[in-house]
Design an enzyme around this catalytic site. Structure first.
Site, mmCIF file in Angstrom:
data_model
loop_
_atom_site.group_PDB
_atom_site.id
_atom_site.type_symbol
_atom_site.label_atom_id
_atom_site.label_comp_id
_atom_site.label_asym_id
_atom_site.label_seq_id
_atom_site.Cartn_x
_atom_site.Cartn_y
_atom_site.Cartn_z
ATOM 1 N N GLU A 26 -2.339 8.725 15.321
ATOM 2 C CA GLU A 26 -3.394 7.903 15.938
ATOM 3 C C GLU A 26 -3.767 8.505 17.274
ATOM 4 O O GLU A 26 -2.896 9.004 17.996
ATOM 5 C CB GLU A 26 -2.871 6.468 16.099
ATOM 6 C CG GLU A 26 -3.825 5.494 16.749
ATOM 7 C CD GLU A 26 -3.562 5.285 18.249
ATOM 8 O OE1 GLU A 26 -4.244 4.437 18.849
ATOM 9 O OE2 GLU A 26 -2.688 5.979 18.809
ATOM 10 N N ARG A 61 -12.097 -1.615 20.101
ATOM 11 C CA ARG A 61 -11.146 -0.516 20.286
ATOM 12 C C ARG A 61 -11.309 0.492 19.153
ATOM 13 O O ARG A 61 -10.874 0.255 18.020
ATOM 14 C CB ARG A 61 -9.709 -1.055 20.312
ATOM 15 C CG ARG A 61 -8.649 -0.031 20.708
ATOM 16 C CD ARG A 61 -7.260 -0.652 20.669
ATOM 17 N NE ARG A 61 -6.273 0.227 21.285
ATOM 18 C CZ ARG A 61 -5.982 0.269 22.579
ATOM 19 N NH1 ARG A 61 -6.597 -0.545 23.410
ATOM 20 N NH2 ARG A 61 -5.076 1.100 23.069
ATOM 21 N N ARG A 104 -10.398 4.005 17.471
ATOM 22 C CA ARG A 104 -9.357 5.025 17.429
ATOM 23 C C ARG A 104 -9.499 5.842 16.157
ATOM 24 O O ARG A 104 -9.927 5.336 15.120
ATOM 25 C CB ARG A 104 -7.958 4.384 17.478
ATOM 26 C CG ARG A 104 -7.606 3.748 18.833
ATOM 27 C CD ARG A 104 -7.471 4.813 19.883
ATOM 28 N NE ARG A 104 -7.019 4.308 21.176
ATOM 29 C CZ ARG A 104 -7.811 3.916 22.158
ATOM 30 N NH1 ARG A 104 -9.135 3.940 21.973
ATOM 31 N NH2 ARG A 104 -7.331 3.509 23.312
#
Length: 311
Positions: free
Chosen positions: A110, A155, A157
């Site tokens: 990640e 968010r 990612r």
């Protein structure tokens, strides 16, 4: 199916995989403060050391998944853009060393979404080609937590999922987007009174700007050095590690008890942590940093469930 976690932080990736039915067997983290929080919430082994000092024999060689959210500063838009030339970027080669020695069925990584475009795509190509040279088939996708979980946090990612088995790789699909995320008011209690230290008052240098800009209950705000920014879509902004670098980096809300910043507990809630214990002997600045450095647990769980299906 088992998982070993690198750059474990407080154990968010391992937590997501455990919720999907994997068994965490060992994790590695070099931050002593993060390790305190980790040990309060996990029972499997934690090796506190620099990954460069982690011998592959410390991880069982039949581990199913080798996972890690490796340091993202070198690849961040806000970072130095040095990529592999940055000392922090060199840790990828440690991941490659461990994956070569252990040959896990899956490598799960990640990072910030900018990893894909860093240095005109060359950084990502190096990562991808390195894994492919070890016999892995590599999948990658940028997921936003607000679109792939019910957690109301904006968010984004990138997730890299690499399979040793080509048939499993062919079966793997990234999870589908959820129909809706929950509104921020379903995650935060705007009527709750918290400790006085979290509230802003007349002694705050920019209190006049806060009073003028922070006007609506149910909205999360940010102080942007010169002005107040509202996140109007019912979500929180991306929680960052620099929340621990000063209180003004922590998102702000208006409650019936006044204008205040989010507590560390609320930040972990916005990362999708449930039944999570925070230590009382670790500075709040460190707890904010740990939350910002972590992962949105339900997103990891969804990915882990898809990996499990493919295997």
């Amino acid at each position: 199916m088992t998982i070993a976690g690198l750059f474990a932080g407080v154990g968010g990736i391992e937590r997501g995989f455990e919720l999907a039915g994997f068994s965490p067997i060992v994790s590695n983290e070099m931050d002593e403060k993060a390790s305190v929080t980790f040990r309060l919430n996990n029972t499997h082994e934690l090796i506190v050391s620099d990954i460069k000092d982690l011998d592959s024999t410390a991880i069982p060689d039949n581990v199913t998944v080798l996972a890690g959210g490796f340091p993202c500063q070198p690849f961040s838009v806000a970072g130095l853009r040095k990529g592999f030339d940055d000392d922090r970027g060199n840790v990828f080669w440690e991941i490659a060393r461990l994956s070569r020695d252990l040959a896990p069925q899956v490598i799960f990584l990640e990072n910030v979404k900018n990893l894909k475009n860093h240095d005109k795509g060359n950084t990502f190509k190096v990562i991808e080609s390195t894994l492919e040279s070890q016999g892995y088939t590599v999948h990658s996708k940028v997921l936003n937590a607000k679109d792939y979980s019910t957690v109301p946090q904006n968010r984004e990612r990138i997730y890299i999922v690499a399979f040793k088995n080509k048939e499993a790789a062919a079966r793997f699909e990234f999870p589908a987007a959820v129909e809706r995320h929950e509104n921020i008011t379903e995650y935060l209690d705007f009527s709750k009174k918290v400790a006085a230290e979290y509230y802003y008052g007349p002694k705050t240098p920019f209190f006049d700007q806060l009073k003028e800009g922070v006007t609506e209950v149910g909205v999360v705000y940010q102080w942007r050095r010169q002005y107040v920014r509202a996140n109007k879509s019912g979500v929180a902004p991306t929680l960052t590690a620099n929340m621990g670098m000063g209180g003004h980096n922590v998102p702000i809300i208006l409650t019936e008890h006044g204008i205040r910043k989010l507590t560390p507990e609320e930040c972990f809630t916005l990362m999708g942590y449930e039944n999570f214990v925070l230590p009382t002997n670790v500075a709040k600045s460190q707890l904010y940093k740990q939350a910002g450095n972590s992962v949105v647990v339900p997103v990891i769980q969804s990915l882990a469930e898809q990996i499990k299906k493919a295997l």
